[in-house]
Design a protein around this motif. Sequence first.
Motif, PDB file in Angstrom:
ATOM      1  N   SER A   8     -15.282  22.977  44.737  1.00  0.00           N
ATOM      2  CA  SER A   8     -15.870  23.444  44.650  1.00  0.00           C
ATOM      3  C   SER A   8     -15.304  25.705  45.128  1.00  0.00           C
ATOM      4  O   SER A   8     -15.741  25.024  46.088  1.00  0.00           O
ATOM      5  CB  SER A   8     -17.573  24.019  44.424  1.00  0.00           C
ATOM      6  N   ASN A  11     -18.570  32.233  43.563  1.00  0.00           N
ATOM      7  CA  ASN A  11     -18.355  33.344  44.136  1.00  0.00           C
ATOM      8  C   ASN A  11     -19.041  33.873  44.058  1.00  0.00           C
ATOM      9  O   ASN A  11     -20.180  34.544  44.028  1.00  0.00           O
ATOM     10  CB  ASN A  11     -18.288  33.611  42.749  1.00  0.00           C
ATOM     11  N   ASP A  20     -17.518  27.959  40.784  1.00  0.00           N
ATOM     12  CA  ASP A  20     -16.510  27.439  40.016  1.00  0.00           C
ATOM     13  C   ASP A  20     -15.726  25.991  40.138  1.00  0.00           C
ATOM     14  O   ASP A  20     -15.357  25.874  42.003  1.00  0.00           O
ATOM     15  CB  ASP A  20     -14.925  28.546  40.526  1.00  0.00           C
ATOM     16  N   THR A  22     -13.373  24.231  38.596  1.00  0.00           N
ATOM     17  CA  THR A  22     -12.205  23.726  38.071  1.00  0.00           C
ATOM     18  C   THR A  22     -11.481  22.853  38.843  1.00  0.00           C
ATOM     19  O   THR A  22     -11.484  21.737  37.619  1.00  0.00           O
ATOM     20  CB  THR A  22     -11.044  25.185  37.995  1.00  0.00           C
TER      21      THR A  22
END
Length: 331
Positions: A8, A11, A20, A22
Amino acid sequence: MTKDLSLSVVNTSTTPPTTDTTRLSWATSLFYFGMLAGLYPMTFALQRFNLGRILGGVVIVWALACMLTAAVTSWKGLYAQRFFLGFVESVIPTGFMCIVSGYYTQEEQALRQSWWFSSTGLFTMIGGGLNYGFAQIPGGSLKRWQYIYLLAGCLTFLFGIFCFFIPNSPVEAWFLSKEERVVAVERLRRGQMGVRCQKIKMAQVKEAFLDVKLWLVFVMMGSAYTVNGAVSGFGPLIVSTFGWSTLESILWQFPLGGLCLIAILACGWASFRFSNVRIILLILNCLPVIAGCAMIWKGSWTYHAGTPVAGYSITGTFGAVASLTIVIGMR
């Protein structure tokens, strides 16, 4: 693990900071991509060769792949490991289904199948307890999450050795006398079920692909494992967004696992005790999953919010949905 492997990314340029996930999503997805890639060749091997030897060898390789998770040092390495782990694990449920269907009549299969599949809920609780315990380790040469994968791999390795002793069929069952083997085969004959056949018959393959029931089972299992992927891959992370700490999020796996265990065993017993209730039970177990997802989605995500956590917990009935779908596919 999420932090150590950079799964992870936070930000800090936004207000408030955003995360994030993803990479974590892809790590979860690649496991299922691996299962999809391995399912057909591994199932062919299971059908064509000795059941115990194939299953034992696969479980041992599975154990080694699990232990190798501790050697992963980056999210890229985890991608490769997760794909291979899914590849070798793909045939495990099928192998257990072959054992159950090869020794028990259709009336007995639902109850027996629920016994082994209930480990989904049982080991959600046991795994949560072990994760919580290993998280208390203050130091050592390994990361805390590495210990749990080494332990899980070692236990799986021992189970793999046991699998080598599983007979190919009741005819070869070493734990039965000659008379008991005859009785075991006759019980299957009475239910119009044959003894294990290791020959691939293309006529049967064609018949299966043209059978609408196969595609309905395909859709049902895919739907059930959509929830399974979210819970297994993001469970503690989801709970942590409700204001719980990392350790507290692990403990919230206990009610979900407990409900999963109870639902699977209860549905297995009901399917054995009453006739023609599998579809009804499957639909009823879908309702808490739908309600739980709605509670998470629409509930207020405040500090220690009760509604989304309760919704997360009642999604545990997805285990019974998957278990009943397997039984329907075995008939």
